[in-house]
Motif scaffolding. Structure first.
Motif, PDB file in Angstrom:
ATOM      1  N   ARG A  26      -7.065   5.347   2.035  1.00 42.46           N
ATOM      2  CA  ARG A  26      -7.683   6.634   0.899  1.00 42.46           C
ATOM      3  C   ARG A  26      -6.334   7.432   1.176  1.00 42.46           C
ATOM      4  N   PHE A  27      -5.760   8.359   2.044  1.00 40.43           N
ATOM      5  CA  PHE A  27      -4.819   9.098   2.253  1.00 40.43           C
ATOM      6  C   PHE A  27      -3.881   8.042   1.354  1.00 40.43           C
ATOM      7  N   ASP A  28      -2.906   7.481   1.653  1.00 38.36           N
ATOM      8  CA  ASP A  28      -2.223   6.617   0.830  1.00 38.36           C
ATOM      9  C   ASP A  28      -2.016   6.887  -0.538  1.00 38.36           C
ATOM     10  N   GLN A  29      -3.462   6.171  -0.898  1.00 43.29           N
ATOM     11  CA  GLN A  29      -3.966   6.618  -2.177  1.00 43.29           C
ATOM     12  C   GLN A  29      -3.677   7.980  -2.835  1.00 43.29           C
ATOM     13  N   ALA A  30      -4.120   9.103  -1.950  1.00 43.58           N
ATOM     14  CA  ALA A  30      -4.256   9.933  -2.500  1.00 43.58           C
ATOM     15  C   ALA A  30      -3.337  11.015  -2.257  1.00 43.58           C
ATOM     16  N   ALA A  31      -2.157  10.851  -1.352  1.00 44.52           N
ATOM     17  CA  ALA A  31      -0.688  11.499  -0.939  1.00 44.52           C
ATOM     18  C   ALA A  31       0.350  10.774  -2.446  1.00 44.52           C
ATOM     19  N   ALA A  32       0.000   9.660  -2.968  1.00 46.38           N
ATOM     20  CA  ALA A  32       1.025   8.791  -3.528  1.00 46.38           C
ATOM     21  C   ALA A  32       1.673   9.392  -4.534  1.00 46.38           C
ATOM     22  N   ALA A  33       1.358  11.143  -5.246  1.00 50.70           N
ATOM     23  CA  ALA A  33       1.959  12.241  -6.121  1.00 50.70           C
ATOM     24  C   ALA A  33       2.881  12.861  -4.883  1.00 50.70           C
ATOM     25  N   LEU A  34       2.491  12.616  -3.666  1.00 49.02           N
ATOM     26  CA  LEU A  34       3.893  14.221  -3.001  1.00 49.02           C
ATOM     27  C   LEU A  34       4.712  13.386  -2.727  1.00 49.02           C
ATOM     28  N   PRO A  35       5.652  14.631  -3.370  1.00 48.87           N
ATOM     29  CA  PRO A  35       6.971  13.986  -2.523  1.00 48.87           C
ATOM     30  C   PRO A  35       7.792  13.198  -1.354  1.00 48.87           C
ATOM     31  N   GLN A  36       8.597  12.458  -1.399  1.00 52.64           N
ATOM     32  CA  GLN A  36       9.340  11.537  -0.224  1.00 52.64           C
ATOM     33  C   GLN A  36      10.247  13.094   0.302  1.00 52.64           C
ATOM     34  N   GLU A  62     -16.406  10.704  14.406  1.00 57.63           N
ATOM     35  CA  GLU A  62     -16.480  12.319  14.475  1.00 57.63           C
ATOM     36  C   GLU A  62     -14.581  12.618  14.109  1.00 57.63           C
ATOM     37  N   ALA A  63     -13.881  12.306  14.385  1.00 57.28           N
ATOM     38  CA  ALA A  63     -12.767  13.017  14.348  1.00 57.28           C
ATOM     39  C   ALA A  63     -12.300  12.916  13.263  1.00 57.28           C
ATOM     40  N   LEU A  64     -12.946  11.618  12.574  1.00 56.25           N
ATOM     41  CA  LEU A  64     -12.999  11.464  10.618  1.00 56.25           C
ATOM     42  C   LEU A  64     -13.530  11.828   9.744  1.00 56.25           C
ATOM     43  N   ALA A  65     -14.580  12.861   9.979  1.00 56.07           N
ATOM     44  CA  ALA A  65     -15.751  13.693  10.010  1.00 56.07           C
ATOM     45  C   ALA A  65     -14.770  15.249   9.632  1.00 56.07           C
ATOM     46  N   ARG A  66     -13.935  15.615  11.721  1.00 56.78           N
ATOM     47  CA  ARG A  66     -14.288  17.211  11.031  1.00 56.78           C
ATOM     48  C   ARG A  66     -12.722  16.858   9.819  1.00 56.78           C
ATOM     49  N   LEU A  67     -11.324  16.042  10.475  1.00 51.10           N
ATOM     50  CA  LEU A  67     -10.768  15.749   9.396  1.00 51.10           C
ATOM     51  C   LEU A  67     -11.057  16.239   7.248  1.00 51.10           C
ATOM     52  N   GLY A  68     -12.066  15.594   7.669  1.00 55.52           N
ATOM     53  CA  GLY A  68     -12.022  15.296   6.079  1.00 55.52           C
ATOM     54  C   GLY A  68     -11.784  14.153   4.867  1.00 55.52           C
ATOM     55  N   ASP A  69     -12.499  14.434   3.883  1.00 51.80           N
ATOM     56  CA  ASP A  69     -11.659  14.021   3.064  1.00 51.80           C
ATOM     57  C   ASP A  69      -9.948  13.824   2.837  1.00 51.80           C
ATOM     58  N   PRO A  70      -9.407  13.151   2.303  1.00 48.70           N
ATOM     59  CA  PRO A  70      -7.928  12.688   2.237  1.00 48.70           C
ATOM     60  C   PRO A  70      -7.403  13.255   1.425  1.00 48.70           C
ATOM     61  N   ALA A  71      -8.238  13.035   0.171  1.00 48.33           N
ATOM     62  CA  ALA A  71      -7.862  14.084  -0.586  1.00 48.33           C
ATOM     63  C   ALA A  71      -7.957  15.406  -1.149  1.00 48.33           C
ATOM     64  N   ASP A  72      -8.916  16.086  -0.400  1.00 46.08           N
ATOM     65  CA  ASP A  72      -8.374  17.422  -0.004  1.00 46.08           C
ATOM     66  C   ASP A  72      -7.179  17.941   0.979  1.00 46.08           C
ATOM     67  N   ILE A  73      -7.312  16.805   1.988  1.00 44.48           N
ATOM     68  CA  ILE A  73      -5.427  17.575   2.329  1.00 44.48           C
ATOM     69  C   ILE A  73      -4.410  17.473   1.775  1.00 44.48           C
ATOM     70  N   GLN A 216      -1.633  14.479 -11.872  1.00 46.50           N
ATOM     71  CA  GLN A 216      -0.749  14.007 -10.711  1.00 46.50           C
ATOM     72  C   GLN A 216      -1.595  13.738  -9.776  1.00 46.50           C
ATOM     73  N   ASP A 217      -3.289  14.456  -9.493  1.00 47.90           N
ATOM     74  CA  ASP A 217      -4.149  13.450  -8.692  1.00 47.90           C
ATOM     75  C   ASP A 217      -3.963  12.244  -9.389  1.00 47.90           C
ATOM     76  N   PRO A 218      -3.550  10.826  -8.171  1.00 41.46           N
ATOM     77  CA  PRO A 218      -4.047   9.497  -8.791  1.00 41.46           C
ATOM     78  C   PRO A 218      -5.551   9.064  -7.610  1.00 41.46           C
ATOM     79  N   ARG A 219      -6.306  10.590  -8.208  1.00 39.18           N
ATOM     80  CA  ARG A 219      -7.547   9.365  -7.768  1.00 39.18           C
ATOM     81  C   ARG A 219      -8.159   9.032  -8.696  1.00 39.18           C
TER      82      ARG A 219
END
Length: 388
Positions: A26-36, A62-73, A216-219
């Motif tokens: 899910r992070f890879d999909q959301a981060a597709a708009a970020l530049p390398q 629990e660790a993933l829950a604390r990180l939250g939604d990848p799209a928000d990051i 730009q948001d690819p969600r």
């Protein structure tokens, strides 16, 4: 995407966990708009953080829950502005439905000049989309939007051509000098729903694609989107297939191409369904619903594409039963004579179709709408809910 990080290893216990794999996808999909290289750098930071907290004894969930939604990051990073080429393509898609006005002048169906203008506009917008530099999924959606008006318009014109004039039917003997005339035609419900589907494809899809390119948001969950598109594509396909099999000269000419296109659409739907079913993180119940929807949707199209039968009256042999010379008067008399015998269409007068298709029109329509409309929408909703 860093394949080593995605695959995981003994040195990265958190990354190999199924929940982590699904979260990183899910992070890879959301981060597709970020530049390398910021995309890879941010991903590596998240992986290192997960490994550290899991090594310290914290549960992966629990660790993933604390990180939250990848799209928000990803959103916190700030998305780059939309490129001018992409903005022009989006504007072209949003304006493309205006070509629908050409279908209204001077009359329906439009002449060759109007159709040429519509095709030219679609070709220009399609070129802009392909050169926009957007992500592949956004360009694919944009290409569908650019082609939708001309294809939907041609589909509407073809439907009118298919339905023009009396279609084939059957002459069922009822006794000496009496023959029941039965006509075959596209089901009126399918005609209405199919024309509405063509309108939605021609006007709605370009707007949806244009709005997508402006962000730009690819969600955009491609699998769920394909399921959402299934009802309109399925209804339009069933309408055109029904018309193509009515026996007109145009229908006979286009039967094979339309059947091939329908098979390609079914294959794409099955492929998307297979990707959804094999995706990690999707509940088993949702996978079963998706699999059921993609398998039964083509069946529903076949059910809806069957013809309805209607009684045209009793045809009597003129030598035994003289009838008026005027065609309309003769038709009226034929319809009145032995009217009671023409109330029920005999089984032998039904339009030909696959042996497994129910003869009852209501059952065909109900199952067709269930398979083409209800199940795909329910599966798309269930898959979308599972992603949240």
């Amino acid at each position: 995407m860093n394949e080593d990080l995605l695959a995981g290893s003994s040195e990265n216990p958190a990354v190999g966990h199924p929940l982590t794999l699904e979260w990183l996808a899910r992070f890879d999909q959301a981060a597709a708009a970020l530049p390398q290289p910021r995309r890879a750098e941010l991903r590596e930071e998240l992986v290192e953080h997960l490994d550290a907290v899991v090594a310290g004894g914290e549960d992966v969930a629990e660790a993933l829950a604390r990180l939250g939604d990848p799209a928000d990051i990803v959103a916190a990073e700030g998305l780059p502005p939309v490129s001018p080429a992409r903005a022009r393509a989006a504007t072209g898609l949003l304006l493309l439905p205006l070509t629908g006005l050409l279908y209204l002048t001077p009359a329906l169906p439009p002449g060759l000049l109007n159709m040429a203008a519509i095709a030219l506009a679609c070709a220009v917008v399609l070129t802009m989309v392909l050169r926009s530099g957007a992500a592949p999924s956004a360009r694919a959606l944009g290409a569908l939007g650019a082609l939708a008006p001309v294809l939907a318009g041609l589909g509407g014109i073809l439907d009118k051509v298919f339905q023009y004039g009396p279609g084939p039917g059957a002459q069922v003997p009822l006794g000496p000098g009496k023959t029941l005339s039965v006509a075959w035609h596209t089901d009126p419900w399918l005609t209405t729903l199919g024309q509405l589907a063509l309108l939605l494809l021609g006007l709605g899809l370009p707007v949806l694609a244009g709005l997508r390119l402006r962000r730009q948001d690819p969600r955009v969950p491609l699998g769920a989107f394909t399921l959402l598109l299934t009802p309109v594509v399925g209804l339009a396909t069933a309408l055109l297939l029904s018309g193509a099999h009515l026996g007109t000269s145009v229908g006979t000419l286009l039967t094979t191409p339309l059947t091939v296109l329908a098979a390609v659409a079914a294959a794409l739907l099955l492929a998307v369904g297979a990707l959804l079913v094999t995706r990690t993180g999707l509940p088993t119940a949702a996978k079963a619903l998706v699999a059921l929807a993609v398998v039964t949707a083509p069946v529903g199209v076949v059910l809806l594409a069957q013809h309805a039968s209607s009684v045209g009256g009793i045809t009597r042999v003129a030598a035994q039963h003289p009838l008026p010379a005027d065609y309309e008067e003769r038709r009226a008399v034929s319809a009145r004579v032995d009217e009671a015998m023409a109330q029920t269409v005999p089984a032998g007068a039904q339009a030909p179709g696959p042996a497994w298709v129910p003869a009852d029109r209501s059952i065909r329509l109900g199952l067709g709408l269930l398979f083409v409309v209800a199940l795909p929408l329910l599966a798309a909703w269930r898959a979308g809910v599972a992603r949240r």
